[in-house]
Design a protein around this motif. Structure first.
Motif, PDB file in Angstrom:
ATOM      1  N   SER A  73       0.846  -1.187   0.000  1.00  0.00           N
ATOM      2  CA  SER A  73       0.000   0.000   0.000  1.00  0.00           C
ATOM      3  C   SER A  73       0.881   1.235   0.000  1.00  0.00           C
ATOM      4  N   LYS A  86      -4.043   0.695  -2.250  1.00  0.00           N
ATOM      5  CA  LYS A  86      -3.794  -0.585  -1.581  1.00  0.00           C
ATOM      6  C   LYS A  86      -3.745  -1.694  -2.621  1.00  0.00           C
ATOM      7  N   GLN A  87      -3.438  -2.885  -2.163  1.00  0.00           N
ATOM      8  CA  GLN A  87      -3.363  -4.053  -3.043  1.00  0.00           C
ATOM      9  C   GLN A  87      -4.624  -4.150  -3.896  1.00  0.00           C
ATOM     10  N   ASP A  89      -5.598  -2.187  -6.240  1.00  0.00           N
ATOM     11  CA  ASP A  89      -6.057  -0.919  -6.813  1.00  0.00           C
ATOM     12  C   ASP A  89      -5.347  -0.651  -8.130  1.00  0.00           C
ATOM     13  N   GLY A 105       3.301   1.792   3.702  1.00  0.00           N
ATOM     14  CA  GLY A 105       2.943   0.574   4.434  1.00  0.00           C
ATOM     15  C   GLY A 105       4.105  -0.029   5.182  1.00  0.00           C
ATOM     16  N   LEU A 109       6.141  -2.802  -1.387  1.00  0.00           N
ATOM     17  CA  LEU A 109       5.114  -2.408  -2.348  1.00  0.00           C
ATOM     18  C   LEU A 109       5.541  -2.909  -3.714  1.00  0.00           C
TER      19      LEU A 109
END
Length: 124
Positions: A73, A86-87, A89, A105, A109
């Motif tokens: 994220s 976030k994951q 997206d 995060g 990433l």
């Protein structure tokens, strides 16, 4: 037609960006380029940012960009605007728009990126 199935960790052109700029270090796997697969219109790859790392503020003057968050994220920043992601997206960045990706995060990433027409990666 020659279809290619690519493993970013084995088949990609690997490079580090931001090594001279603390906080902007990331590993890039260039997957779809004229050199790697003979692409004519598209550039694509995977960038991995460790927690706290970011890209430089950059743009692709003549290219539209699509990002897909595979893991992790963060935030995408453009001027005064910050948007969390976030994951799973997707992000669409219009041509010429300055932007920066930041891993806010606690895990790496993984950002899949693609842009067309082809352009160059940020210099740092």
């Amino acid at each position: 037609m020659e279809i290619k199935v690519l493993d970013p960790f084995k088949d990609g052109k690997t490079l580090w960006l931001g090594l001279d700029n603390p906080g902007m270090v990331r590993k890039v796997f260039q997957m779809v380029t004229p050199e790697t697969v003979g692409s004519k219109h598209l550039m694509a790859g995977l960038t991995i940012f460790e927690p706290g790392e970011a890209s430089s503020v950059h743009n692709h003057p003549e290219s539209e960009e699509l990002n897909i968050v595979i893991r992790g994220s963060g935030e995408v920043i453009s001027g005064d605007e910050k948007r969390a992601f976030k994951q799973n997206d997707y992000m669409f960045i219009p041509e010429g728009v300055y932007h920066q990706h930041v891993n806010t995060g606690t895990e790496p990433l993984w950002l899949l990126w693609a842009y067309t027409p082809q352009g160059s990666l940020p210099k740092n």
